[in-house]
Structures are given as C-alpha cells and as structure tokens.
Scaffold this motif. Structure first.
Motif, PDB file in Angstrom:
ATOM      1  N   GLU A   1      24.478  27.525  34.152  1.00 20.92           N
ATOM      2  CA  GLU A   1      23.730  26.348  33.701  1.00 20.92           C
ATOM      3  C   GLU A   1      22.261  26.493  34.095  1.00 20.92           C
ATOM      4  OE1 GLU A   1      26.079  26.274  36.032  1.00 20.92           O
ATOM      5  OE2 GLU A   1      27.788  25.068  35.366  1.00 20.92           O
ATOM      6  N   ASP A   2      21.416  25.724  33.429  1.00 17.88           N
ATOM      7  CA  ASP A   2      20.007  25.681  33.801  1.00 17.88           C
ATOM      8  C   ASP A   2      19.907  25.089  35.203  1.00 17.88           C
ATOM      9  OD1 ASP A   2      17.306  25.384  34.079  1.00 17.88           O
ATOM     10  OD2 ASP A   2      17.184  23.631  32.770  1.00 17.88           O
ATOM     11  N   ALA A   3      19.383  25.879  36.131  1.00 18.69           N
ATOM     12  CA  ALA A   3      19.343  25.420  37.518  1.00 18.69           C
ATOM     13  C   ALA A   3      17.920  25.373  38.044  1.00 18.69           C
ATOM     14  CB  ALA A   3      20.207  26.318  38.403  1.00 18.69           C
ATOM     15  N   SER A   4      16.937  25.342  37.126  1.00 17.67           N
ATOM     16  CA  SER A   4      15.553  25.220  37.596  1.00 17.67           C
ATOM     17  C   SER A   4      15.344  23.806  38.130  1.00 17.67           C
ATOM     18  CB  SER A   4      14.582  25.515  36.460  1.00 17.67           C
ATOM     19  OG  SER A   4      14.839  24.660  35.366  1.00 17.67           O
ATOM     20  N   PHE A   5      14.406  23.669  39.052  1.00 20.40           N
ATOM     21  CA  PHE A   5      14.108  22.347  39.616  1.00 20.40           C
ATOM     22  C   PHE A   5      13.048  21.673  38.747  1.00 20.40           C
ATOM     23  CE2 PHE A   5      15.040  24.606  43.822  1.00 20.40           C
ATOM     24  CZ  PHE A   5      16.368  24.217  43.806  1.00 20.40           C
TER      25      PHE A   5
ATOM     26  N   TRP B   1      11.294  19.137  39.070  1.00 15.70           N
ATOM     27  CA  TRP B   1      10.168  18.478  39.735  1.00 15.70           C
ATOM     28  C   TRP B   1       9.179  19.484  40.340  1.00 15.70           C
ATOM     29  CZ3 TRP B   1      15.183  18.606  41.325  1.00 15.70           C
ATOM     30  CH2 TRP B   1      15.452  19.275  42.511  1.00 15.70           C
TER      31      TRP B   1
ATOM     32  N   VAL C   1      25.013  21.797  39.567  1.00 11.60           N
ATOM     33  CA  VAL C   1      24.545  23.156  39.818  1.00 11.60           C
ATOM     34  C   VAL C   1      23.357  23.155  40.791  1.00 11.60           C
ATOM     35  CG1 VAL C   1      22.961  23.275  37.846  1.00 11.60           C
ATOM     36  CG2 VAL C   1      23.980  25.356  38.722  1.00 11.60           C
ATOM     37  N   LEU C   2      22.577  22.076  40.818  1.00  9.35           N
ATOM     38  CA  LEU C   2      21.431  22.046  41.743  1.00  9.35           C
ATOM     39  C   LEU C   2      21.915  22.023  43.185  1.00  9.35           C
ATOM     40  CD1 LEU C   2      18.789  19.729  40.057  1.00  9.35           C
ATOM     41  CD2 LEU C   2      19.127  22.192  39.884  1.00  9.35           C
TER      42      LEU C   2
ATOM     43  N   PHE D   1      10.568  28.775  46.036  1.00  8.11           N
ATOM     44  CA  PHE D   1      11.389  27.827  46.807  1.00  8.11           C
ATOM     45  C   PHE D   1      12.152  28.496  47.952  1.00  8.11           C
ATOM     46  CE2 PHE D   1      15.294  25.482  47.679  1.00  8.11           C
ATOM     47  CZ  PHE D   1      14.825  24.198  47.826  1.00  8.11           C
ATOM     48  N   GLY D   2      12.886  29.559  47.611  1.00  4.16           N
ATOM     49  CA  GLY D   2      13.718  30.206  48.621  1.00  4.16           C
ATOM     50  C   GLY D   2      12.874  30.863  49.711  1.00  4.16           C
TER      51      GLY D   2
ATOM     52  N   TYR E   1      20.683  28.761  49.109  1.00  2.00           N
ATOM     53  CA  TYR E   1      19.548  28.926  50.024  1.00  2.00           C
ATOM     54  C   TYR E   1      19.887  28.415  51.422  1.00  2.00           C
ATOM     55  CZ  TYR E   1      16.876  30.257  45.981  1.00  2.00           C
ATOM     56  OH  TYR E   1      16.433  30.918  44.876  1.00  2.00           O
TER      57      TYR E   1
ATOM     58  N   ARG F   1      13.504  33.367  40.806  1.00  2.00           N
ATOM     59  CA  ARG F   1      13.681  32.614  42.047  1.00  2.00           C
ATOM     60  C   ARG F   1      14.739  33.272  42.931  1.00  2.00           C
ATOM     61  NH1 ARG F   1      15.670  26.662  41.105  1.00  2.00           N
ATOM     62  NH2 ARG F   1      17.597  27.806  40.731  1.00  2.00           N
ATOM     63  N   THR F   2      15.769  33.843  42.295  1.00  2.00           N
ATOM     64  CA  THR F   2      16.809  34.527  43.065  1.00  2.00           C
ATOM     65  C   THR F   2      16.324  35.893  43.546  1.00  2.00           C
ATOM     66  OG1 THR F   2      18.517  33.408  41.819  1.00  2.00           O
ATOM     67  CG2 THR F   2      19.169  35.422  42.960  1.00  2.00           C
TER      68      THR F   2
ATOM     69  N   ARG G   1      11.783  28.249  52.097  1.00  2.00           N
ATOM     70  CA  ARG G   1      12.902  27.825  52.948  1.00  2.00           C
ATOM     71  C   ARG G   1      13.177  28.845  54.034  1.00  2.00           C
ATOM     72  NH1 ARG G   1      11.555  24.329  52.284  1.00  2.00           N
ATOM     73  NH2 ARG G   1      12.200  24.044  54.401  1.00  2.00           N
TER      74      ARG G   1
ATOM     75  N   PHE H   1      22.922  31.069  38.070  1.00  2.00           N
ATOM     76  CA  PHE H   1      24.029  30.309  37.504  1.00  2.00           C
ATOM     77  C   PHE H   1      23.986  30.257  35.991  1.00  2.00           C
ATOM     78  CE2 PHE H   1      23.608  28.781  41.826  1.00  2.00           C
ATOM     79  CZ  PHE H   1      24.918  28.847  42.255  1.00  2.00           C
TER      80      PHE H   1
ATOM     81  N   VAL I   1      22.736  25.516  44.028  1.00  2.00           N
ATOM     82  CA  VAL I   1      21.532  26.293  44.330  1.00  2.00           C
ATOM     83  C   VAL I   1      21.109  26.037  45.766  1.00  2.00           C
ATOM     84  CG1 VAL I   1      19.105  26.646  43.781  1.00  2.00           C
ATOM     85  CG2 VAL I   1      20.733  26.294  41.945  1.00  2.00           C
TER      86      VAL I   1
ATOM     87  N   LEU J   1      20.670  25.527  52.676  1.00  2.00           N
ATOM     88  CA  LEU J   1      20.071  24.297  53.169  1.00  2.00           C
ATOM     89  C   LEU J   1      21.134  23.509  53.930  1.00  2.00           C
ATOM     90  CD1 LEU J   1      18.068  23.040  50.044  1.00  2.00           C
ATOM     91  CD2 LEU J   1      17.424  24.722  51.766  1.00  2.00           C
TER      92      LEU J   1
END
Ligand SMILES: Nc1ncnc2c1ncn2[C@@H]1O[C@H](COP(=O)(O)OP(=O)(O)O)[C@@H](O)[C@H]1O
Ligand SMILES: [Mg+2]
Lengths: 193, 300
Positions: free
Chosen positions: B120-124, B126, A147-148, B135-136, A155, B183-184, B139, B118, A151, A157
């Motif tokens: 599922e858990d889609a957090s980063f 790190w 899923v990452l 983040f977006g 965006y 984030r979205t 970018r 999403f 994501v 990328l």
C-alpha cells in the motif's frame, strides 16, 4: 473580490433591505422583530456605554475557556475510547444521540452547583463543544491507514514516538476539524446560556 | 555453502555500480556485508499463520534466504505473500514455526538491518518528499551533512529532484512508491523486503525501476526479497524464484535462474529467460487448475 463574492454580497444586502422594508411597512410586527436599522443604532449606542466591552470580554473569555476545556477533554476522551473498543461500543448510542439531549435543562442545576458566576456558562459551552471534539478525534484515529503503523514499527518507534510522530499527524486534519467545531459549538453554548 | 548456486555463472568481483559509472551510488554499501558472503541470511522454519480460528493464510513454509541473493516470490493473489512478508519482518507473530535473521530469533519487533517497502501507499502525507525520505535517518539519530547528503542522493537517484519539497498528495502513485523505496533504502538495510512495489507503475516504468533495483542491489550488497505477481519481472530480476500455491500459501517450486550478478533487463532477450518464465507459468497454471478443481468439488 471574486464574481461569486460580489453576488453573495448583493444577495445579502437585498435580503437585509427586504427585511427592513417588511418591518417598516408592518408586514412583520414590532413584537416579532425590530427593523435592522434600529438594531444597528442600538448596537452603536450600547457600544458607547460602560460595561459593554467588559461584557464582551467576559463572554469571549468564557467561550475560550469552554472551547479549550472541550478540546482537551474531547481529545483525551476520543483517544481513550479509541483504545478501549468495548467501552466505545457501550457508549456509541450516547455519542450518536448526544446533540439531541436538552442541555439547557441542566443550566439551573449548574447554577445551583457552581454558583452565580461564569462557571455554569462555561459548563454549558463545554457540554455543547466536547462531543464534537470526541467524534472528530475518533474518526481521525479510525482513518489512519494501518500500513502507517507498520512503517512506524519498521523504524522501531516506541508507543510514544508512534503516537507523536505518526498517529497524531496522520489524524491531524480530522482533529483540526474537531478544534474548529469545538470553538463554534462553544460559542453557541456560551451565548445560549 | 551456496550449494545449488555452484553451477551459476561466475560472479563479478566488483559489483559496486562499476558497470554504470555514469550513476552515483546513492545508498552506499550496506555496512557489514559485501554481498558475496555465503550462507543463510534469513530462515523461516515450519512457519504458519492462521488469522482468528478459520483463515489459514500461510504455510507451513520453509525458506532460506542466502546472504546477498535476489529472491522473488510469485503466487496467486490472496495466497499469503504479504502475510509471509509481515511474519518474516517481525511485524506479526507466526502461529507456528520460527524465523531467524542473521542467526537471531525474530520475535515481535523488526530487527535492525531489515527494511520494508509495503504494497500500500505508505508515504507520510504530512511530510515533504525530502522529510519522508529522511524520516528513518532522523529517528536513528543521523543528522547533519552526512544524513542530508544521503537524502539528497536518494532524491536524485529516484528522479524526484523536482519534487523534493512537494507533498505526497501532489505526486502520482508511482512517484509516491519511489519515495517509500528511497525512505527504506537510505537506511542501508541488509535485508530488503519489497511487497509488489511496482504494482502502481506502467510497464515501461516497471522495467526501468527493475533495472534500478538491480543496480541498488548490486551496489548495496543487500539481500533482496521481492514479492510480485509479474512472472517476467521475477524471471528478469532474480537469482531464485519461489512459486507459491494458492491459500494457504506454501512453496511448490523454487526456480534457480543462474543469471550473472551483473545483469540488466536486457536478459529478457536471452532464450534462457523464456525457459524460466515458461517454467514459472506452467507451475502456476497447474496450481490454479488444481485450485479451481478443488473449489468446484467444494461447491458441488
Ligand atoms: N488481518 C487479517 N485478518 C484476517 N484475514 C487476513 C488478514 N490479513 C490477510 N488475511 C487473509 O489472508 C489471506 C492472505 O492474504 P495476503 O497475505 O494479503 O495475500 P497476498 O499478499 O498473497 O495477496 C487472504 O485470504 C486474506 O484475506
Ligand atoms: Mg499482498
């Protein structure tokens, strides 16, 4: 110091004392092992002689060279294998049995090929360390949640950004483990050689 | 243009959070849309998705999302809802059929203006909460005070103030999902796709988040597509609800609720709410009975 730390220290001290006693009392012959106290005295004497520190420096340099080379090559190898699943399947048995290979038979060959200098030693350290880095990189990349990647695509990328901003940090903890392993394995390889 | 929606209650003319003056409008209005413009925003025509040669996951599906509407999809698990979202977002190519967003074909890339949350858990893991949410924006080249402001407001709105500098592994699943929603939404997407975003939340938090989502939807004017397995959630939040069959998922019914734009979860107390949920429930029940019967035929 924590309780557990103190206990660990006491146990280690007791073990060293027991070893010293068994050497002194003749349970362990001199040909097998000299008493720890004599080792220490010899170490202190050696540290006083010329050449000791330059030898140490030489060894450390070799370890570092072997470790860095193994990290770079291992990381690149891991990334390449991850990108080429067919090649990966083909070399999987080699990866799995790698550490069962007797590298030291190669040492004389390295000396012939590379000369009587630091290079054969570094090569041995490298051989020991590189596959640890390859497997750590592979398992890091395998464990990135799909899923990452999605994501990243939302965006927009590009491939390079995706690799640097998502895949590398996501695989980061595993790759760091690989770095630590590569360092300690190259110590084994260099000192062994 | 709005055809079916003509019998709906009149739409309030100033929906930009005016009914909740106590709250800031963290995500701002989506540029280039007033939420009321009529017409098709995203269209799927004859879309199917087959995985490999055997797994027919979706379709054929025809779907027209109207600009500014709140559309929900309900259906049995495994019927292809997430697959539909992936294909609509441009994350995976349909096996057959076409998708357009704002009149342009969607092919291989996620169009600008589409945001996805999403399942599922889609957090980063790190990045801190703050950096996750920003983040977006980073970018897209947004930096400086305006970007920081947007992120701060989003953190505030999502109730994450005490966790702005925490990492996702220090948060509960529900809070991590809020990070992903923020984030979205800071990107101010014109089409927001949410895949069971409240799955990890308890019932009370679900209701609150539902209300917040409604508020965001009104304030932003965006088109929202929400996938959920909770019929009451779909009934409470949506203008229209698409009911999907079991795999391969197709729309077997599209229910129009007729709720006013200016609504909250309090709508659940209305008799009409009961009618909508009952209708959804009956449709799904018939469908599952049919699916079970056909499975029995295959097995027997
Ligand atoms: N990448 C994939 N490869 C093969 N089958 C898949 C893949 N993704 C989903 N499926 C299958 O497609 C069907 C629909 O999946 P999904 O869209 O995730 O369902 P839902 O979101 O409605 O629960 C399921 O049977 C699932 O197993
Ligand atoms: Mg799903």
């Amino acid at each position: 110091m924590t309780r557990a730390g103190i206990q660990r220290l006491l146990i280690t001290a007791a073990a060293v004392l027991a070893l010293e006693a068994s050497c002194r009392l003749g349970y362990v012959g001199r040909a097998t092992m000299i008493p720890p106290s004599e080792m220490l005295a010899e170490l202190v004497r050696l540290m006083g002689t010329d050449g000791f520190w330059s030898q140490i420096g030489f060894t450390l340099r070799n370890i570092l060279a072997a470790a860095v080379a193994a990290m770079v090559a291992g990381f690149a190898g891991g990334v390449a294998l991850h990108a080429l699943p067919r090649v990966r399947r083909a070399v999987e048995p080699l990866i799995a049995s790698y550490y069962a290979l007797p590298f030291f038979v190669l040492y004389p060959l390295f000396i012939v090929l590379l000369g009587m200098n630091a290079l054969p030693i570094i090569a041995m350290g490298f051989l020991y360390a590189v596959m640890a880095m390859v497997t750590a990189t592979l398992s890091g990349l395998d464990r990135i949640p799909p899923v990452l990647r999605k994501v990243g695509r939302t965006y927009r990328l590009d491939r390079v950004q995706d690799a640097l901003l998502i895949q590398l940090p996501a695989a980061g903890p595993h790759i760091f483990t690989g770095v630590k392993l590569a360092l300690s394995y190259s110590v084994t390889g260099v000192i062994g050689a | 243009m709005r055809g079916l929606s003509s019998e709906r209650a009149p739409v309030p003319q100033d929906p930009a959070g005016a009914s909740h003056p106590a709250h800031p409008i963290p995500f701002g209005r989506t540029p280039g849309s007033n939420g009321l413009a009529a017409g098709a925003h995203a269209v799927m025509t004859g879309v199917t998705r087959i995985f490999g040669s055997a797994v027919h996951a979706l379709g054929p599906v025809d779907l027209e999302l109207r600009r500014g509407e709140f559309f929900s999809i309900v259906g049995p698990s495994g019927c292809g809802k997430s697959t539909l979202l992936d294909v609509l977002a441009g994350l995976s190519a349909p096996t057959d059929g076409t998708i357009t967003f704002e009149g342009k074909r969607v092919r291989g890339t996620v169009p600008d203006g589409v945001g996805v949350v999403f399942q599922e858990d889609a957090s980063f893991p790190w990045l801190t909460v703050r950096d996750n949410i920003g983040f977006g924006l980073r970018r897209a080249g947004f930096r400086g005070p305006e970007a920081e402001d947007r992120v701060r407001h989003a953190i505030d709105f999502m109730g994450l103030n005490d966790f702005a500098d925490a990492y996702p592994n220090q948060l509960s699943g529900g809070m991590r999902q809020r990070v992903c929603i923020a984030r979205t939404l800071v990107m101010r997407p014109r089409l927001v796709l949410l895949d069971e975003p409240f799955g990890a939340l308890d019932q009370q938090t679900r209701l609150l988040m539902g209300d917040e989502l409604l508020r965001l939807w009104r304030a932003s004017g965006a088109t929202v597509l929400l996938i959920t397995h909770a019929l009451d959630e779909a009934a409470m939040l949506s203008d229209r609800i698409g009911v999907m069959s079991s795999r391969p998922g197709r729309f077997i019914e599209i229910v129009e609720t007729g709720w006013p734009r200016d609504r909250t979860s309090a709508i659940a107390a209305e008799p009409a709410f009961g009618e909508v949920t009952t209708r959804l429930w009956n449709t799904l029940r018939e469908e599952s009975l049919k699916a079970m019967a056909s499975q029995r035929r295959v097995a027997g």
